[in-house]
Design an enzyme around this catalytic site. Structure first.
Site, mmCIF file in Angstrom:
data_model
loop_
_atom_site.group_PDB
_atom_site.id
_atom_site.type_symbol
_atom_site.label_atom_id
_atom_site.label_comp_id
_atom_site.label_asym_id
_atom_site.label_seq_id
_atom_site.Cartn_x
_atom_site.Cartn_y
_atom_site.Cartn_z
ATOM 1 N N GLY A 13 0.777 -1.241 0.000
ATOM 2 C CA GLY A 13 0.000 0.000 0.000
ATOM 3 C C GLY A 13 0.806 1.287 0.000
ATOM 4 O O GLY A 13 0.289 2.340 0.382
ATOM 5 N N SER A 14 2.058 1.227 -0.464
ATOM 6 C CA SER A 14 2.831 2.485 -0.471
ATOM 7 C C SER A 14 2.307 3.460 -1.533
ATOM 8 O O SER A 14 2.339 4.675 -1.328
ATOM 9 C CB SER A 14 4.327 2.211 -0.654
ATOM 10 O OG SER A 14 4.610 1.764 -1.947
ATOM 11 N N MET A 92 -2.772 -7.431 -7.501
ATOM 12 C CA MET A 92 -2.039 -8.498 -8.184
ATOM 13 C C MET A 92 -2.956 -9.562 -8.769
ATOM 14 O O MET A 92 -2.732 -10.756 -8.619
ATOM 15 C CB MET A 92 -1.034 -9.132 -7.195
ATOM 16 C CG MET A 92 -0.052 -8.138 -6.612
ATOM 17 S SD MET A 92 0.862 -7.211 -7.857
ATOM 18 C CE MET A 92 2.014 -8.468 -8.392
ATOM 19 N N LEU A 95 -7.395 -9.007 -14.580
ATOM 20 C CA LEU A 95 -8.836 -8.733 -14.649
ATOM 21 C C LEU A 95 -9.416 -9.226 -15.973
ATOM 22 O O LEU A 95 -8.743 -9.185 -17.006
ATOM 23 C CB LEU A 95 -9.067 -7.226 -14.489
ATOM 24 C CG LEU A 95 -8.679 -6.694 -13.104
ATOM 25 C CD1 LEU A 95 -8.466 -5.183 -13.133
ATOM 26 C CD2 LEU A 95 -9.726 -7.079 -12.057
ATOM 27 N N ASN A 109 -3.515 1.913 -14.019
ATOM 28 C CA ASN A 109 -2.611 1.021 -13.303
ATOM 29 C C ASN A 109 -1.220 1.631 -13.286
ATOM 30 O O ASN A 109 -0.876 2.435 -14.158
ATOM 31 C CB ASN A 109 -2.552 -0.333 -14.031
ATOM 32 C CG ASN A 109 -1.635 -1.334 -13.338
ATOM 33 O OD1 ASN A 109 -1.647 -1.457 -12.107
ATOM 34 N ND2 ASN A 109 -0.827 -2.048 -14.113
ATOM 35 N N HIS A 111 2.765 0.326 -13.329
ATOM 36 C CA HIS A 111 3.571 -0.877 -13.578
ATOM 37 C C HIS A 111 5.044 -0.513 -13.407
ATOM 38 O O HIS A 111 5.493 0.515 -13.924
ATOM 39 C CB HIS A 111 3.309 -1.393 -14.998
ATOM 40 C CG HIS A 111 4.074 -2.641 -15.292
ATOM 41 N ND1 HIS A 111 3.711 -3.865 -14.779
ATOM 42 C CD2 HIS A 111 5.205 -2.842 -16.010
ATOM 43 C CE1 HIS A 111 4.596 -4.781 -15.172
ATOM 44 N NE2 HIS A 111 5.496 -4.180 -15.926
ATOM 45 N N SER A 138 5.606 3.142 -15.177
ATOM 46 C CA SER A 138 4.637 3.684 -16.142
ATOM 47 C C SER A 138 3.255 3.671 -15.513
ATOM 48 O O SER A 138 2.847 2.675 -14.914
ATOM 49 C CB SER A 138 4.575 2.806 -17.395
ATOM 50 O OG SER A 138 5.851 2.593 -17.951
ATOM 51 N N GLU A 145 -5.554 -6.392 -22.724
ATOM 52 C CA GLU A 145 -4.240 -7.030 -22.798
ATOM 53 C C GLU A 145 -3.364 -6.565 -21.634
ATOM 54 O O GLU A 145 -3.263 -5.351 -21.370
ATOM 55 C CB GLU A 145 -3.574 -6.661 -24.136
ATOM 56 C CG GLU A 145 -2.407 -7.555 -24.466
ATOM 57 C CD GLU A 145 -1.695 -7.106 -25.747
ATOM 58 O OE1 GLU A 145 -0.517 -7.410 -25.886
ATOM 59 O OE2 GLU A 145 -2.347 -6.428 -26.572
ATOM 60 N N ASP A 147 -0.790 -5.186 -19.152
ATOM 61 C CA ASP A 147 0.300 -4.203 -19.155
ATOM 62 C C ASP A 147 0.564 -3.612 -20.537
ATOM 63 O O ASP A 147 1.703 -3.257 -20.874
ATOM 64 C CB ASP A 147 1.603 -4.837 -18.603
ATOM 65 C CG ASP A 147 1.457 -5.291 -17.160
ATOM 66 O OD1 ASP A 147 0.659 -4.681 -16.426
ATOM 67 O OD2 ASP A 147 2.127 -6.261 -16.770
ATOM 68 N N GLU A 176 7.596 5.872 -8.603
ATOM 69 C CA GLU A 176 6.151 5.572 -8.667
ATOM 70 C C GLU A 176 5.365 6.565 -7.818
ATOM 71 O O GLU A 176 4.317 7.065 -8.225
ATOM 72 C CB GLU A 176 5.876 4.147 -8.168
ATOM 73 C CG GLU A 176 6.447 3.058 -9.047
ATOM 74 C CD GLU A 176 6.064 1.669 -8.557
ATOM 75 O OE1 GLU A 176 4.967 1.505 -8.000
ATOM 76 O OE2 GLU A 176 6.870 0.739 -8.737
HETATM 77 C C1 GRF Z 1 4.340 -1.415 -7.126
HETATM 78 O O1 GRF Z 1 5.674 -1.642 -7.464
HETATM 79 C C2 GRF Z 1 3.479 -1.303 -8.351
HETATM 80 O O2 GRF Z 1 4.144 -0.740 -9.444
HETATM 81 C C3 GRF Z 1 3.155 -2.740 -8.646
HETATM 82 O O3 GRF Z 1 2.974 -3.323 -7.377
HETATM 83 C C4 GRF Z 1 3.729 -2.608 -6.416
HETATM 84 C C5 GRF Z 1 2.770 -2.186 -5.336
HETATM 85 O O4 GRF Z 1 3.413 -1.589 -4.248
HETATM 86 N N1 GRF Z 1 2.015 -2.840 -9.514
HETATM 87 P P1 GRF Z 1 2.577 -0.899 -3.101
HETATM 88 O O5 GRF Z 1 1.598 -1.930 -2.570
HETATM 89 O O6 GRF Z 1 1.879 0.282 -3.683
HETATM 90 O O7 GRF Z 1 3.580 -0.510 -2.066
#
Ligand code: GRF
Length: 219
Positions: A13-14, A92, A95, A109, A111, A138, A145, A147, A176
């Site tokens: 959840g960061s 994770m 869908l 999303n 990635h 990104s 499809e 990612d 991110e």
């Molecule tokens: C992140 O690296 C995101 O890009 C990927 O999953 C990770 C989630 O991290 N899809 P967090 O749970 O937001 O800390």
């Protein structure tokens, strides 16, 4: 009117935390997190959301006989909050096309790679193994499809010769946290949208979006 976000998570959840902070400080203008939904009851991000007074829900994919039935339940749960945007923040699960098409243009999303390089899992280890000099993250609109959706914002980080996947992941994660709030603000403000399979920026592109399209974050 305040825009509503529903975040889907599976773990730490960061990104949720960085988006929450951005809503609270106005970096994402006039928006609130209406709910956080996890497919895992033990996701630490749920506790973070609860501590901030955000409604949380769990829909465990293991309680459903098929992917389609899980996605139907998830969609009903999400729709109860009538979100302007559905935000995958470390969710994770793949869908179904039905779910994705229901939210097309309202589903984003993040990635951990410079798409279209390294879709799928283990992106940091694969980037190191390939010997690339630059890696990153990104934010993209989600299409059926995996990612492969049109990119809204990317951030590049250097790959150091002594990197291991964990060190590189930490550098990418910091990026991110910078770009996801910017991308959400751009979409919610109507500066960018998905049209006919492409990301369209309003013209003239606002100057704050200019700097957000490809910020190179070097730390
Ligand atoms: C992140 O690296 C995101 O890009 C990927 O999953 C990770 C989630 O991290 N899809 P967090 O749970 O937001 O800390």
């Amino acid at each position: 009117m305040t825009k509503k976000l529903v975040l889907l998570i599976s773990g730490r959840g960061s990104n949720l935390q960085s988006i929450l902070r951005a809503c609270q400080t106005g970096q994402i203008a006039d928006a609130e997190i209406a709910a956080v939904i996890s497919n895992r009851a033990e996701a630490p991000g749920l506790m973070m959301a609860q501590a901030a007074g955000i409604p949380t829900e769990v829909t465990d994919h293991r309680d459903f006989p098929s992917r389609a039935e899980f996605d139907t339940a998830l969609q009903q749960q999400v729709d109860r909050y009538a979100p302007d945007l559905v935000v995958l923040a470390g969710f994770m699960r793949q869908l179904t096309d039905t779910f994705v098409e229901h939210y097309l243009g309202r589903l984003v999303n993040i990635h951990p790679s410079l798409l279209p390089a390294f879709p799928g899992l283990h992106t940091h280890a694969r980037a190191i193994a390939q010997g690339v000099c630059w890696h990153g993250a990104s934010v993209h609109f989600v299409i059926p499809e995996l990612d492969a959706g049109p990119v809204i914002i990317q951030a590049a980080v250097p790959v150091h010769t002594d990197d291991d996947p964990a060190r590189l992941a930490a550098r990418v994660l910091a990026a991110e946290h910078e770009i996801y709030p910017r991308a959400l603000n751009a979409v919610l403000s109507g500066w960018c949208s998905l049209k006919e399979g492409r990301v369209i920026w309003s013209t003239p592109v606002p100057s704050c979006a200019d700097t957000a399209i490809n910020p190179v974050i070097t730390r």
